[in-house]
Design a protein around this motif. Structure first.
Motif, PDB file in Angstrom:
ATOM      1  N   MET A   1       0.859  -1.200   0.000  1.00  0.00           N
ATOM      2  CA  MET A   1       0.000   0.000   0.000  1.00  0.00           C
ATOM      3  C   MET A   1       0.891   1.245   0.000  1.00  0.00           C
ATOM      4  N   PRO A   2       1.147   1.884  -1.155  1.00  0.00           N
ATOM      5  CA  PRO A   2       2.064   3.003  -1.260  1.00  0.00           C
ATOM      6  C   PRO A   2       1.637   4.164  -0.370  1.00  0.00           C
ATOM      7  N   GLY A   3       2.628   4.797   0.281  1.00  0.00           N
ATOM      8  CA  GLY A   3       2.363   5.962   1.103  1.00  0.00           C
ATOM      9  C   GLY A   3       1.709   5.672   2.437  1.00  0.00           C
ATOM     10  N   SER A   4       1.589   4.413   2.804  1.00  0.00           N
ATOM     11  CA  SER A   4       0.922   4.075   4.054  1.00  0.00           C
ATOM     12  C   SER A   4       1.943   3.732   5.126  1.00  0.00           C
ATOM     13  N   ALA A   5       1.505   3.858   6.379  1.00  0.00           N
ATOM     14  CA  ALA A   5       2.326   3.427   7.503  1.00  0.00           C
ATOM     15  C   ALA A   5       2.101   1.939   7.730  1.00  0.00           C
ATOM     16  N   ARG A   6       2.979   1.345   8.522  1.00  0.00           N
ATOM     17  CA  ARG A   6       2.863  -0.082   8.837  1.00  0.00           C
ATOM     18  C   ARG A   6       2.782  -0.242  10.341  1.00  0.00           C
ATOM     19  N   VAL A   7       1.827  -1.056  10.794  1.00  0.00           N
ATOM     20  CA  VAL A   7       1.614  -1.292  12.220  1.00  0.00           C
ATOM     21  C   VAL A   7       1.623  -2.784  12.485  1.00  0.00           C
ATOM     22  N   GLY A   8       2.414  -3.206  13.460  1.00  0.00           N
ATOM     23  CA  GLY A   8       2.456  -4.604  13.868  1.00  0.00           C
ATOM     24  C   GLY A   8       1.615  -4.808  15.120  1.00  0.00           C
ATOM     25  N   VAL A   9       0.891  -5.927  15.157  1.00  0.00           N
ATOM     26  CA  VAL A   9      -0.016  -6.213  16.281  1.00  0.00           C
ATOM     27  C   VAL A   9       0.287  -7.603  16.821  1.00  0.00           C
ATOM     28  N   ALA A  10       0.448  -7.709  18.124  1.00  0.00           N
ATOM     29  CA  ALA A  10       0.656  -8.996  18.776  1.00  0.00           C
ATOM     30  C   ALA A  10      -0.127  -9.002  20.088  1.00  0.00           C
ATOM     31  N   ALA A  11      -0.556 -10.186  20.519  1.00  0.00           N
ATOM     32  CA  ALA A  11      -1.373 -10.294  21.725  1.00  0.00           C
ATOM     33  C   ALA A  11      -1.073 -11.592  22.450  1.00  0.00           C
ATOM     34  N   SER A  12      -1.571 -11.663  23.677  1.00  0.00           N
ATOM     35  CA  SER A  12      -1.440 -12.897  24.454  1.00  0.00           C
ATOM     36  C   SER A  12      -2.626 -13.818  24.219  1.00  0.00           C
ATOM     37  N   PHE A  13      -3.503 -13.454  23.281  1.00  0.00           N
ATOM     38  CA  PHE A  13      -4.712 -14.222  22.976  1.00  0.00           C
ATOM     39  C   PHE A  13      -4.995 -14.106  21.484  1.00  0.00           C
ATOM     40  N   THR A  14      -6.024 -14.752  21.004  1.00  0.00           N
ATOM     41  CA  THR A  14      -6.432 -14.631  19.614  1.00  0.00           C
ATOM     42  C   THR A  14      -7.045 -13.252  19.403  1.00  0.00           C
ATOM     43  N   CYS A  15      -6.436 -12.471  18.509  1.00  0.00           N
ATOM     44  CA  CYS A  15      -6.897 -11.088  18.341  1.00  0.00           C
ATOM     45  C   CYS A  15      -7.339 -10.783  16.914  1.00  0.00           C
ATOM     46  N   ASP A  16      -7.603 -11.813  16.118  1.00  0.00           N
ATOM     47  CA  ASP A  16      -8.021 -11.578  14.734  1.00  0.00           C
ATOM     48  C   ASP A  16      -9.261 -10.688  14.610  1.00  0.00           C
ATOM     49  N   PRO A  17     -10.264 -10.796  15.526  1.00  0.00           N
ATOM     50  CA  PRO A  17     -11.436  -9.927  15.398  1.00  0.00           C
ATOM     51  C   PRO A  17     -11.121  -8.439  15.524  1.00  0.00           C
ATOM     52  N   LEU A  18      -9.938  -8.132  16.037  1.00  0.00           N
ATOM     53  CA  LEU A  18      -9.562  -6.728  16.180  1.00  0.00           C
ATOM     54  C   LEU A  18      -9.319  -6.068  14.823  1.00  0.00           C
ATOM     55  N   ARG A  19      -8.908  -6.853  13.830  1.00  0.00           N
ATOM     56  CA  ARG A  19      -8.444  -6.288  12.567  1.00  0.00           C
ATOM     57  C   ARG A  19      -9.465  -5.357  11.932  1.00  0.00           C
ATOM     58  N   ARG A  20     -10.699  -5.820  11.761  1.00  0.00           N
ATOM     59  CA  ARG A  20     -11.657  -5.000  11.019  1.00  0.00           C
ATOM     60  C   ARG A  20     -12.010  -3.724  11.770  1.00  0.00           C
ATOM     61  N   TRP A  21     -12.032  -3.789  13.110  1.00  0.00           N
ATOM     62  CA  TRP A  21     -12.334  -2.589  13.870  1.00  0.00           C
ATOM     63  C   TRP A  21     -11.167  -1.611  13.860  1.00  0.00           C
ATOM     64  N   LEU A  22      -9.951  -2.138  13.917  1.00  0.00           N
ATOM     65  CA  LEU A  22      -8.788  -1.252  13.863  1.00  0.00           C
ATOM     66  C   LEU A  22      -8.679  -0.589  12.491  1.00  0.00           C
ATOM     67  N   GLU A  23      -8.925  -1.368  11.439  1.00  0.00           N
ATOM     68  CA  GLU A  23      -8.930  -0.789  10.096  1.00  0.00           C
ATOM     69  C   GLU A  23      -9.996   0.298   9.984  1.00  0.00           C
ATOM     70  N   PHE A  24     -11.172   0.036  10.569  1.00  0.00           N
ATOM     71  CA  PHE A  24     -12.262   1.003  10.510  1.00  0.00           C
ATOM     72  C   PHE A  24     -11.885   2.311  11.199  1.00  0.00           C
ATOM     73  N   TRP A  25     -11.388   2.218  12.429  1.00  0.00           N
ATOM     74  CA  TRP A  25     -11.094   3.439  13.177  1.00  0.00           C
ATOM     75  C   TRP A  25      -9.917   4.204  12.589  1.00  0.00           C
ATOM     76  N   LEU A  26      -8.907   3.502  12.104  1.00  0.00           N
ATOM     77  CA  LEU A  26      -7.786   4.195  11.464  1.00  0.00           C
ATOM     78  C   LEU A  26      -8.247   4.913  10.201  1.00  0.00           C
ATOM     79  N   SER A  27      -9.149   4.268   9.465  1.00  0.00           N
ATOM     80  CA  SER A  27      -9.706   4.909   8.274  1.00  0.00           C
ATOM     81  C   SER A  27     -10.510   6.142   8.644  1.00  0.00           C
ATOM     82  N   GLU A  28     -11.284   6.053   9.728  1.00  0.00           N
ATOM     83  CA  GLU A  28     -12.059   7.194  10.181  1.00  0.00           C
ATOM     84  C   GLU A  28     -11.159   8.375  10.551  1.00  0.00           C
ATOM     85  N   LEU A  29      -9.947   8.073  11.003  1.00  0.00           N
ATOM     86  CA  LEU A  29      -8.990   9.124  11.359  1.00  0.00           C
ATOM     87  C   LEU A  29      -8.212   9.622  10.149  1.00  0.00           C
ATOM     88  N   GLY A  30      -8.494   9.056   8.988  1.00  0.00           N
ATOM     89  CA  GLY A  30      -7.824   9.477   7.766  1.00  0.00           C
ATOM     90  C   GLY A  30      -6.427   8.918   7.612  1.00  0.00           C
TER      91      GLY A  30
END
Length: 261
Positions: A1-30
């Motif tokens: 994704m040209p011009g985008s930042a990169r964020v790494g995510v790790a957890a002590s549990f299964t955190c896959d459901p976080l992805r769509r919400w994190l993508e949503f809120w980051l998009s809302e912030l532009g």
């Protein structure tokens, strides 16, 4: 994704459901962000031998203290917990100089099980220790479970069935709240530098409208003074400050003659 930042995510549990919400809120912030999720329960490994964190502009760590003794939830081992906390603090200390981005640590809520007061006291002490570490480490942010609940209250945060079946501990509203909290913590390091602050004066820098009550009729309370001081401090960083108020004679008299500002 040209011009985008990169964020790494790790957890002590299964955190896959976080992805769509994190993508949503980051998009809302532009923000255009590429997310890299570590494997299941790979938080410790990411701090020691980063994969998702490698080269990331922001690193997100989600920790549930209860996961350290997940196999024995009804019998809390305080000494074992302290050893695990020592290992985490040391891993963070060693990792911070190696990470290219800021490390954001969220202390996620634990489902009430066994352990009673001893478990609660250990979790509270561990939170205080990590918060103190963050005060000494400018590239580390720590958000406690209590702070998360204050930001985004969720009536039923836990999903017991999903937790027991797949170590997916939270309900959908809680994943939404976690995504919002992560985006909020990442914003300062991922967003473009702030250049201009636009402030509506009436009911923001003071209480009442100058045009209605006159310069002597407005009320300046402590929180108004705090905001005014913050705006003046931002001016020292060469930011532009715009006050959205018609510059009438009354306004000019207020700015020139008010001893409280």
């Amino acid at each position: 994704m040209p011009g985008s930042a990169r964020v790494g995510v790790a957890a002590s549990f299964t955190c896959d459901p976080l992805r769509r919400w994190l993508e949503f809120w980051l998009s809302e912030l532009g923000l255009r962000v590429e997310l890299a999720f570590a494997g299941y329960a790979q938080l410790g490994q990411e701090l020691n031998r980063p994969v998702a964190y490698r080269g990331a502009d922001g690193c997100v760590a989600l920790l549930n203290f209860a996961d350290w003794q997940r196999t024995t939830p009804l019998a809390f081992d305080a000494q074992r917990f302290e050893r695990d906390l020592d290992l985490l603090c040391e891993a963070i200390r060693v990792a911070l100089p190696q990470l290219s981005g800021r490390l954001v640590l969220l202390l996620c809520p634990a489902r009430p099980v066994g352990g009673g007061a001893e478990r609660a006291d250990a979790f509270s002490s561990a939170t205080a220790r990590l918060k103190e570490t963050a005060r000494r480490e400018p590239r580390l942010s720590v958000l406690s479970a209590a702070e998360l609940a204050a930001w985004y209250p969720v009536a039923a945060p836990h999903d017991r069935t999903a937790d027991e079946l797949g170590h997916v501990p939270y309900s959908e509203p809680m994943w939404c709240a976690l995504g919002a909290a992560v985006a909020r913590l990442l914003l300062p390091s991922l967003a473009p530098p702030l250049k201009c602050v636009v402030v509506d004066c009436d009911y923001t820098l003071w209480h009442h409208a100058v045009g209605e009550v006159g310069a002597e009729g407005v009320v300046v309370e402590p929180h108004h003074l705090a905001l005014q001081a913050r705006l003046l401090a931002l001016l020292t960083l060469t930011l532009s400050l715009t006050l959205t108020l018609t510059l009438t004679l009354t306004t000019w008299r207020y700015r020139r003659g008010c001893s409280r500002c």
